[in-house]
Design a protein around this motif. Sequence first.
Motif, PDB file in Angstrom:
ATOM      1  N   LEU A 147      40.297  43.924  30.327  1.00  0.00           N
ATOM      2  CA  LEU A 147      41.738  44.084  30.296  1.00  0.00           C
ATOM      3  C   LEU A 147      42.331  44.603  31.598  1.00  0.00           C
ATOM      4  CD1 LEU A 147      42.242  45.455  26.681  1.00  0.00           C
ATOM      5  CD2 LEU A 147      42.217  43.106  27.490  1.00  0.00           C
ATOM      6  N   ARG A 148      41.490  44.966  32.562  1.00  0.00           N
ATOM      7  CA  ARG A 148      42.016  45.443  33.840  1.00  0.00           C
ATOM      8  C   ARG A 148      42.673  44.285  34.590  1.00  0.00           C
ATOM      9  NH1 ARG A 148      36.916  47.336  36.761  1.00  0.00           N
ATOM     10  NH2 ARG A 148      36.220  45.440  35.722  1.00  0.00           N
ATOM     11  N   PRO A 149      43.804  44.549  35.264  1.00  0.00           N
ATOM     12  CA  PRO A 149      44.426  43.507  36.083  1.00  0.00           C
ATOM     13  C   PRO A 149      43.464  43.030  37.167  1.00  0.00           C
ATOM     14  CG  PRO A 149      45.871  45.415  35.875  1.00  0.00           C
ATOM     15  CD  PRO A 149      44.551  45.801  35.302  1.00  0.00           C
ATOM     16  N   LEU A 150      43.609  41.783  37.593  1.00  0.00           N
ATOM     17  CA  LEU A 150      42.741  41.200  38.610  1.00  0.00           C
ATOM     18  C   LEU A 150      42.714  42.042  39.883  1.00  0.00           C
ATOM     19  CD1 LEU A 150      40.964  38.860  39.553  1.00  0.00           C
ATOM     20  CD2 LEU A 150      43.068  37.694  40.290  1.00  0.00           C
ATOM     21  N   SER A 151      43.863  42.554  40.304  1.00  0.00           N
ATOM     22  CA  SER A 151      43.904  43.344  41.546  1.00  0.00           C
ATOM     23  C   SER A 151      43.037  44.594  41.437  1.00  0.00           C
ATOM     24  CB  SER A 151      45.345  43.722  41.898  1.00  0.00           C
ATOM     25  OG  SER A 151      45.947  44.437  40.832  1.00  0.00           O
ATOM     26  N   LEU A 152      42.970  45.196  40.283  1.00  0.00           N
ATOM     27  CA  LEU A 152      42.119  46.364  40.095  1.00  0.00           C
ATOM     28  C   LEU A 152      40.649  45.960  40.060  1.00  0.00           C
ATOM     29  CD1 LEU A 152      41.781  49.389  39.578  1.00  0.00           C
ATOM     30  CD2 LEU A 152      42.109  48.918  37.139  1.00  0.00           C
ATOM     31  N   ARG A 153      40.332  44.872  39.387  1.00  0.00           N
ATOM     32  CA  ARG A 153      38.956  44.399  39.359  1.00  0.00           C
ATOM     33  C   ARG A 153      38.472  44.037  40.769  1.00  0.00           C
ATOM     34  NH1 ARG A 153      40.892  40.966  35.149  1.00  0.00           N
ATOM     35  NH2 ARG A 153      40.218  39.163  36.358  1.00  0.00           N
ATOM     36  N   ASP A 154      39.330  43.396  41.550  1.00  0.00           N
ATOM     37  CA  ASP A 154      38.974  43.012  42.921  1.00  0.00           C
ATOM     38  C   ASP A 154      38.692  44.231  43.781  1.00  0.00           C
ATOM     39  OD1 ASP A 154      39.127  40.336  42.390  1.00  0.00           O
ATOM     40  OD2 ASP A 154      41.073  40.047  43.355  1.00  0.00           O
TER      41      ASP A 154
END
Length: 66
Positions: free
Chosen positions: A55-62
């Motif tokens: 559920l983490r936004p892509l920017s946080l995962r990146d």
Amino acid sequence: MFEDDDRSYAVVRNDEEQYSLWPVDRDLPPGWTAVGVTGTKAECLDHIRVVWTDLRPLSLRDRRTA
């Protein structure tokens, strides 16, 4: 509007790879793209549960993988 379980919905995703559902008879809100899955509210929510496992936004995962 979203309380109508008999309405047809589309699964949509934004640039952060966050998912939602949207009535198929309405224009998509800015920043959201249909992913090609439509159906009842329950069917769309079932699809989202399967594909949206992080559920983490892509920017946080990146940031965490960089």
